[in-house]
Design a protein around this motif. Sequence first.
Motif, PDB file in Angstrom:
ATOM      1  N   GLN A   1      39.779  35.390  32.232  1.00  0.00           N
ATOM      2  CA  GLN A   1      41.142  35.639  32.703  1.00  0.00           C
ATOM      3  C   GLN A   1      41.648  34.461  33.522  1.00  0.00           C
TER       4      GLN A   1
ATOM      5  N   ASN B   1      44.084  38.125  35.682  1.00  0.00           N
ATOM      6  CA  ASN B   1      43.262  39.012  36.504  1.00  0.00           C
ATOM      7  C   ASN B   1      44.179  39.597  37.567  1.00  0.00           C
TER       8      ASN B   1
ATOM      9  N   THR C   1      37.010  34.366  35.761  1.00  0.00           N
ATOM     10  CA  THR C   1      38.410  34.152  36.142  1.00  0.00           C
ATOM     11  C   THR C   1      38.628  32.695  36.522  1.00  0.00           C
TER      12      THR C   1
ATOM     13  N   PRO D   1      45.834  36.571  29.535  1.00  0.00           N
ATOM     14  CA  PRO D   1      45.101  37.615  30.286  1.00  0.00           C
ATOM     15  C   PRO D   1      44.978  37.265  31.755  1.00  0.00           C
TER      16      PRO D   1
END
Lengths: 94, 280
Positions: free
Chosen positions: B144, B94, B49, B92
């Motif tokens: 992400q 998180n 992330t 994308p």
Amino acid sequence: MKRDVIERVLWSLSIDRFSKVKFKENPNKFLMRFALEDADIEKILSFDVKALQEMGVNPMLTMGYWVEMSPDKSMRTYNQKLGSDGVHSASIKG
Amino acid sequence: MANIVSGFLVPHDPIMFVAPDAPEKNIADKAWGAYETCAARLADLDVDTVIIIGNDHYMLFGTTCLPQYCIATGDVDGPLDQLPGLKRQSIPNNEELATFIAAHGHANGFDWAVARSFTTDHSFSIPFQKIVQRASELKGKEIQAIPVYLASAVDPYLSMERSQQLGLAISRAVNAFEGNNKVAVIGSGGISHWVGTKESGKVNEVFDRKVIEYCLSLNEAAIMSLSDEQILAEGGNGAMELRNFVCTMASVQADTSELIEYQPVPEWVTGLGFIELKKN
């Protein structure tokens, strides 16, 4: 506050498709929706970005509305209207 | 426990995409190459992330609501301001970690504005596409990305002190998250640039190198000691984005740092600095 309503108008003209269409159709009628004074309407209609910035309007909005709505759209003209001396315009091709 | 393992400070210059050939080729190559270097290093870090700390340019948030700081906790796409080579796409997020950071903040004195759906602008999407997405390609694994937006370009500006406090709050929230996430933070911004003003195209290399030195010495306090008036005079309205750097540095709490690249590029109207914040 005068600056706030002008920023509202310029943001709409930079971002909102409906506002852009209505302004192009009839700019005076579009601007009548807002609590603007005649002098402010004139500044907007004449794309007087220097005067708008001097009122405290955020330069990102004057630039956005210029690029989206002005007949010219040229950043060279925009800088000239701001009173730029042209020294710092190396990136401007058009 | 999730953990912030690294950080980067990078620019988000749209003129690079609009006029890629404006500067000399070797200068342009160094700037584009710096993004690739960041991407390769991010891939090596094996993070899952990335939190990207950027700012609105008065296009996402209108006059009706100007948040001091905002986190996207749900569906994300962007950028709104598409550029050549920077197309709008789904991103994308998180969502679980972003939601936790917001909730953790709300419980600890940080009143995050949250975006349950969010469209980014270039301040997020340039580092996302050039670094995070590229690292995902290099790694063969999706990374992400969580958008965090500070009031760094539209007044009332987030104070430097609050920017630092928010970075520390992000760090505490990540550490409190029940997961094994490895997280990096990217501060997106500056250095000197004048946006939409008559000085546009000016680059102040002296100011840039001073800021870079502050970043390399991990001296947030020195950046925070710059008054808004000083930043506006020496670095331009675009350099108010130093808040993004302060927030990032506070969140990472790096042990060392490295200058990846610096190029003062008047043709791209910006002093472009790329710095890695490293943890032992």
